[in-house]
Design a protein around this motif. Structure first.
Motif, mmCIF file in Angstrom:
data_model
loop_
_atom_site.group_PDB
_atom_site.id
_atom_site.type_symbol
_atom_site.label_atom_id
_atom_site.label_comp_id
_atom_site.label_asym_id
_atom_site.label_seq_id
_atom_site.Cartn_x
_atom_site.Cartn_y
_atom_site.Cartn_z
ATOM 1 N N PRO A 57 2.922 -2.990 3.709
ATOM 2 C CA PRO A 57 1.901 -2.101 3.956
ATOM 3 C C PRO A 57 1.897 -1.304 5.185
ATOM 4 O O PRO A 57 2.062 -2.137 6.074
ATOM 5 C CB PRO A 57 0.543 -2.727 3.621
ATOM 6 C CG PRO A 57 0.448 -4.246 3.997
ATOM 7 C CD PRO A 57 2.064 -4.286 3.534
ATOM 8 N N ARG A 58 1.720 -0.085 5.142
ATOM 9 C CA ARG A 58 1.467 0.577 6.688
ATOM 10 C C ARG A 58 0.455 0.099 7.163
ATOM 11 O O ARG A 58 -0.557 -0.017 6.558
ATOM 12 C CB ARG A 58 1.704 2.061 6.367
ATOM 13 C CG ARG A 58 2.944 2.530 5.774
ATOM 14 C CD ARG A 58 3.053 4.142 5.556
ATOM 15 N NE ARG A 58 1.784 4.897 6.028
ATOM 16 C CZ ARG A 58 1.284 5.776 5.138
ATOM 17 N NH1 ARG A 58 2.159 6.284 3.960
ATOM 18 N NH2 ARG A 58 0.539 6.449 5.241
ATOM 19 N N LEU A 59 0.439 0.383 8.406
ATOM 20 C CA LEU A 59 -0.859 0.091 9.304
ATOM 21 C C LEU A 59 -2.257 0.796 8.865
ATOM 22 O O LEU A 59 -3.273 0.235 8.712
ATOM 23 C CB LEU A 59 -0.741 0.128 10.783
ATOM 24 C CG LEU A 59 0.439 -1.009 11.382
ATOM 25 C CD1 LEU A 59 0.289 -0.712 12.977
ATOM 26 C CD2 LEU A 59 -0.448 -2.301 11.214
ATOM 27 N N ASP A 60 -2.050 1.992 8.384
ATOM 28 C CA ASP A 60 -3.140 2.575 8.055
ATOM 29 C C ASP A 60 -3.742 2.464 6.800
ATOM 30 O O ASP A 60 -4.674 2.917 6.380
ATOM 31 C CB ASP A 60 -2.804 4.273 8.263
ATOM 32 C CG ASP A 60 -1.695 4.669 7.455
ATOM 33 O OD1 ASP A 60 -0.894 3.951 6.745
ATOM 34 O OD2 ASP A 60 -1.629 5.943 7.718
ATOM 35 N N GLN A 61 -3.007 1.790 5.931
ATOM 36 C CA GLN A 61 -3.272 1.217 4.630
ATOM 37 C C GLN A 61 -3.992 -0.168 4.588
ATOM 38 O O GLN A 61 -4.372 -0.589 3.548
ATOM 39 C CB GLN A 61 -2.087 1.245 3.619
ATOM 40 C CG GLN A 61 -1.300 2.572 3.608
ATOM 41 C CD GLN A 61 -0.050 2.390 2.764
ATOM 42 O OE1 GLN A 61 0.532 1.369 2.654
ATOM 43 N NE2 GLN A 61 0.269 3.604 1.986
#
Length: 70
Positions: A57-61
């Motif tokens: 997962p991306r950090l913003d997710q």
């Protein structure tokens, strides 16, 4: 002119587009099967890592817990 084979680090820089001797490496790769094979191994490892990282997962997710008051 360099007559010996390029190091793994130099080939990685070439693959990343960061090698200062890009043209010399390209010319050497045309004649040297060992360096071509090394570059192919590096490219395959890079592709593997990129594929695996794309599954994370991306950090913003990521759900981030709010700070706990003291």
């Amino acid at each position: 002119a360099k007559s010996l084979c390029w190091s793994e680090g130099e080939l990685q820089e070439y693959l990343d587009g960061e090698a200062p001797d890009r043209e010399a490496i390209r010319t050497h790769l045309l004649a040297c099967g060992d360096c071509r094979a090394g570059l192919e191994e590096i490219a395959a490892a890079d592709a593997f890592v990129r594929e695996r990282m794309s599954l994370l997962p991306r950090l913003d997710q990521l759900a981030v817990a709010p700070p706990v008051p003291e």
